[in-house]
Design a protein around this motif. Structure first.
Motif, PDB file in Angstrom:
ATOM      1  N   UNK B 387     -22.579 -53.443  21.357  1.00 42.21           N
ATOM      2  CA  UNK B 387     -22.938 -52.137  21.920  1.00 42.21           C
ATOM      3  C   UNK B 387     -21.669 -51.312  22.142  1.00 42.21           C
ATOM      4  N   UNK B 388     -21.801 -50.032  21.920  1.00 38.66           N
ATOM      5  CA  UNK B 388     -20.652 -49.137  22.079  1.00 38.66           C
ATOM      6  C   UNK B 388     -20.350 -48.927  23.563  1.00 38.66           C
ATOM      7  N   UNK B 389     -19.118 -48.517  23.836  1.00 41.83           N
ATOM      8  CA  UNK B 389     -18.747 -48.198  25.223  1.00 41.83           C
ATOM      9  C   UNK B 389     -19.662 -47.107  25.787  1.00 41.83           C
ATOM     10  N   UNK B 390     -20.020 -46.182  24.911  1.00 47.03           N
ATOM     11  CA  UNK B 390     -20.858 -45.070  25.330  1.00 47.03           C
ATOM     12  C   UNK B 390     -22.242 -45.571  25.785  1.00 47.03           C
ATOM     13  N   UNK B 399     -28.625 -47.183  35.747  1.00 53.49           N
ATOM     14  CA  UNK B 399     -28.833 -48.333  36.614  1.00 53.49           C
ATOM     15  C   UNK B 399     -29.628 -49.434  35.918  1.00 53.49           C
ATOM     16  N   UNK B 400     -29.286 -49.644  34.660  1.00 49.99           N
ATOM     17  CA  UNK B 400     -29.901 -50.790  33.976  1.00 49.99           C
ATOM     18  C   UNK B 400     -28.814 -51.539  33.199  1.00 49.99           C
ATOM     19  N   UNK B 401     -29.086 -52.803  32.838  1.00 47.88           N
ATOM     20  CA  UNK B 401     -28.098 -53.525  32.045  1.00 47.88           C
ATOM     21  C   UNK B 401     -28.082 -52.905  30.644  1.00 47.88           C
ATOM     22  N   UNK B 402     -26.938 -52.986  29.953  1.00 49.84           N
ATOM     23  CA  UNK B 402     -26.871 -52.398  28.610  1.00 49.84           C
ATOM     24  C   UNK B 402     -27.940 -52.956  27.672  1.00 49.84           C
ATOM     25  N   UNK B 403     -28.235 -54.271  27.787  1.00 42.94           N
ATOM     26  CA  UNK B 403     -29.253 -54.765  26.844  1.00 42.94           C
ATOM     27  C   UNK B 403     -30.671 -54.363  27.255  1.00 42.94           C
ATOM     28  N   UNK B 404     -30.862 -54.035  28.523  1.00 41.65           N
ATOM     29  CA  UNK B 404     -32.166 -53.480  28.905  1.00 41.65           C
ATOM     30  C   UNK B 404     -32.350 -52.101  28.270  1.00 41.65           C
ATOM     31  N   UNK B 405     -31.267 -51.308  28.310  1.00 41.75           N
ATOM     32  CA  UNK B 405     -31.314 -50.000  27.636  1.00 41.75           C
ATOM     33  C   UNK B 405     -31.671 -50.168  26.165  1.00 41.75           C
ATOM     34  N   UNK B 406     -31.005 -51.136  25.531  1.00 44.70           N
ATOM     35  CA  UNK B 406     -31.212 -51.393  24.102  1.00 44.70           C
ATOM     36  C   UNK B 406     -32.668 -51.820  23.847  1.00 44.70           C
TER      37      UNK B 406
END
Lengths: 464, 464
Positions: B387-390, B399-406
């Motif tokens: 995942x990118x820094x962005x 307020x979610x984990x990056x993989x939740x966003x994904x």
């Protein structure tokens, strides 16, 4: 290992039952009246329920079978198709949603509306593995510290004491009044609450069992109003164990749900209530199925979300128990092919229970030294037994409670397996036992004479 | 209310799944690959199992029906009669003994003896409502204080973290090595144990999941020897979650039970081991049945008696789950009427899983920025996603984990419902998800392309 588990006790499958199993393995005939397990002592399953269950498990193979009607009546096939629609293509093989399949919860809500004359909502119903697992999840969610208390009737069904011990909470006893048909008085409730507050205990919930286990009383509206008001006034969640709601035998009594009474009692509008039902009792006795439900009423949304999370962790209750719950609350109706047989079977079971409930109480009360309240409902009587000082002293020497000594003697002399009163809790100095009246007449009626003759022999042996 | 319950997390039915249910209710097509629930995504039940189950529920009505053979093959009728003998006249309607019916436990013991080439005893088998309830009862019995620890592989199946939170014990993580096919190294185990001792934690048990969930590896003998020795040397009870033992697809791998390895490894003679199996997984996928068992090996008699008491309190596991367990471990044999169809159905399921396990891994590995270990077994892959820094920063804002966003994006864009890697635990800075490969080819193969196109779009949207 867990000290809490170590401290748990569960008398319904305790010492006496283990001895009974051992004696049976040695070839002795045992009459098991220790547990509400109707089909283990000869009660036949209700044909319609089993037919529907079988056909739902057969799935497409059964529903599309050209000869399906040789074994399954038309209304059974229709019901199995409806259940199939509720479960979707996955049928009985998939996990359902955590609360149970929505269609079955709708059945439960409709049943509750008809029963109580008040609205009920599928979103507030959780299907469960029997009532036990629902009760456990509620106590797990409600209790947090050792000073969180649950008020429990004494005598009680020992699941409650076992769970409170496991969860390391505080059990606050409130005694039922044997002289007053096992009613709970307002005064007792208030005194016990006051005492527990002084002890620093925060009472979170209060349990009622109606109809009573082990005590067999059916609570009337006035008694239930007292309970509802008490809980409502003190912000206590009422846990209503109503698994015996179909088991009412006294002609002048009817089952009233705690929810109905709460909704019809002024001042109880905000009572927080959770009630429990099960497919194991009633006139079904499908204990092995592990079906049941709980209904939440006025329960805070956050607490409900936590109960949901807990249910999610066990994925779902058993689907065959969910189906049985739907069948219990929505049985065949007049005009259905299966109605006549269903009625006949259910009535047969009911009349048998009613007949034996009366016969057992009358028979026991004829014995000098045994005193037994009427079995208005449920599946049990909880007689009081007079024991001599000699018997009590002997039991103490043997490091057992006096009624354990008595029940062990009953088992050894007659083959009847009951549970000592001490397993349920009772006033100090009271001794007794719980027996079911589930075995068929031809076994239960002669057993009454065995209870009597054993009591005479036991009393003679230990005469002061 | 309970702070422990409040802290529990169970991602398999968490935030993403709730959104998926919502989208589905709105009419969106969802591909549910979040949970090992095979029959919910098109796997057909095995005919023989369902026929036996149905006939046992029909009881006398079915067994004595003159037309029984129009719907039930001869060997099904025979098997139903045998089950009837095991359950006694009470059939499927009564509570069994607390550990489950002896006859079914004998079937399990015979299966274990054949599987491992070592003795197994019905007295050490407890039948359970799926593996989950057995795991819960063991952790409940083993853990006593907040400093009692359980070593859990990371990534793990979140039932373990949820139960440890509920029981207010300490979870001691040991990381599996993704670069080394998710093996646990001796060094990691020893370091984590040392650290936990310094923290005052008393490690009581260690969990392995083999084949791995969510990671899909199949542990070899050497890896299992390391685990067994470590537990044995440190007096730690090994809890072996072996519910995927029939799900091995890698041609060079075979399932080895922890018990077999322990019994064949010098120095592990006294290893305390409890292993778990379930009817929900394997090639059966009978999740709704809630069947399973655990086997105790070298477990102290007093601890066993406490497990028995705990089982008594829930009376018994569901009888239809007990029957399914017996059928799972003792299926039709060559020469039986049902054998050919049974073999064909089971093989079809196995070949489908094997085919898709390969296709999904290959497909995901073709995507730039997705990296996926082979799915040697179980029902899952657990790819790593760059995942990118962005994207990471944006997730933090939300307020979610990056993989939740994904995963939320994947769900919204493609309708595929997976579980974020964070729900299982992973190294800091690693992101990913778990997907099953259970849906049928016609759904799963196109889904692979959707995974790929979504990843490209997501990466473009959040390009640094």
């Amino acid at each position: 290992m867990s000290q809490a588990v170590r401290k748990m006790q569960y008398a319904v499958r305790g010492q006496i039952v283990m001895m009974a199993d051992k004696l049976q393995a040695q070839g002795k005939d045992i009459i098991f009246t220790n547990i509400g397990n109707p089909q283990a002592v000869g009660q036949r399953p209700i044909t319609y329920f089993r037919q529907v269950l079988a056909l739902t498990d057969l799935g497409d193979y059964g529903l599309d079978h050209p000869e399906v009607n040789t074994m399954f009546p038309v209304d059974v096939v229709e019901r199995a198709r409806k259940i199939r629609e509720i479960l979707g293509d996955s049928g009985t093989g998939a996990y359902t949603g955590s609360q149970g399949a929505l269609g079955f919860r709708k059945d439960v809500a409709e049943f509750l509306e008809k029963r109580d004359g008040h609205p009920a909502y599928p979103g507030n119903i959780f299907l469960s593995n029997g009532a036990s697992s629902a009760i456990e999840s509620v106590l797990t969610t409600i209790m947090s510290t050792e000073l969180d208390g649950v008020m429990v009737p004494i005598p009680q069904y020992p699941l409650y004491s076992a769970l409170i011990a496991k969860l390391t909470g505080t059990q606050v006893d409130y005694y039922l009044d044997e002289e007053n048909n096992w009613a709970a008085s307002k005064q007792t409730l208030e005194e016990e609450l006051k005492k527990s507050i002084l002890d620093g205990v925060d009472v979170k919930a209060l349990v009622i069992i109606n109809p009573g286990n082990p005590t067999g009383q059916v609570s009337n509206r006035q008694e239930l109003e007292v309970i509802c008001k008490f809980c409502s006034d003190n912000g206590i969640v009422l846990l209503a164990d109503e698994v015996y709601q179909r088991n009412v035998y006294a002609p002048d009594k009817e089952f009233l749900s705690a929810k109905k009474v709460a909704l019809e009692t002024s001042g109880c509008e905000h009572l927080q209530l959770i009630s429990f039902h099960s497919t194991s009792k009633g006139l079904i006795g499908e204990c092995g199925r592990r079906g049941g439900y709980m209904e939440l009423h006025n329960i805070d949304g956050y607490v409900q979300s936590q109960l949901f999370k807990l249910a999610s962790c066990s994925l779902c209750s058993t689907v065959s128990g969910q189906i049985m719950t739907s069948l219990m609350v929505n049985p065949p109706q007049p005009g259905d092919d299966s109605y006549e047989l269903f009625q006949k079977e259910e009535n047969g079971i009911f009349e048998g229970l009613k007949r034996r409930s009366k016969a057992v109480v009358e028979g026991l009360n004829k014995v000098d030294g045994i005193n037994c309240n009427p079995a208005e409902g449920a599946m049990y009587v909880f007689p009081k037994v007079e024991l001599s000082k000699k018997a009590i002293a002997y039991a103490e020497e043997q490091d057992m409670t006096p009624d354990t000594l008595y029940c062990m003697s009953l088992l050894e002399e007659t083959g009847i397996c009951v549970v000592p009163g001490s397993g349920f809790g009772q006033k100090e100095g009271r001794y007794g036992f719980r027996t079911t009246f589930l075995p068929p007449d031809e076994q239960m009626i002669p057993a009454i004479e065995l209870f009597a003759s054993h009591h005479r022999d036991f009393s003679a042996k230990f005469a002061d």
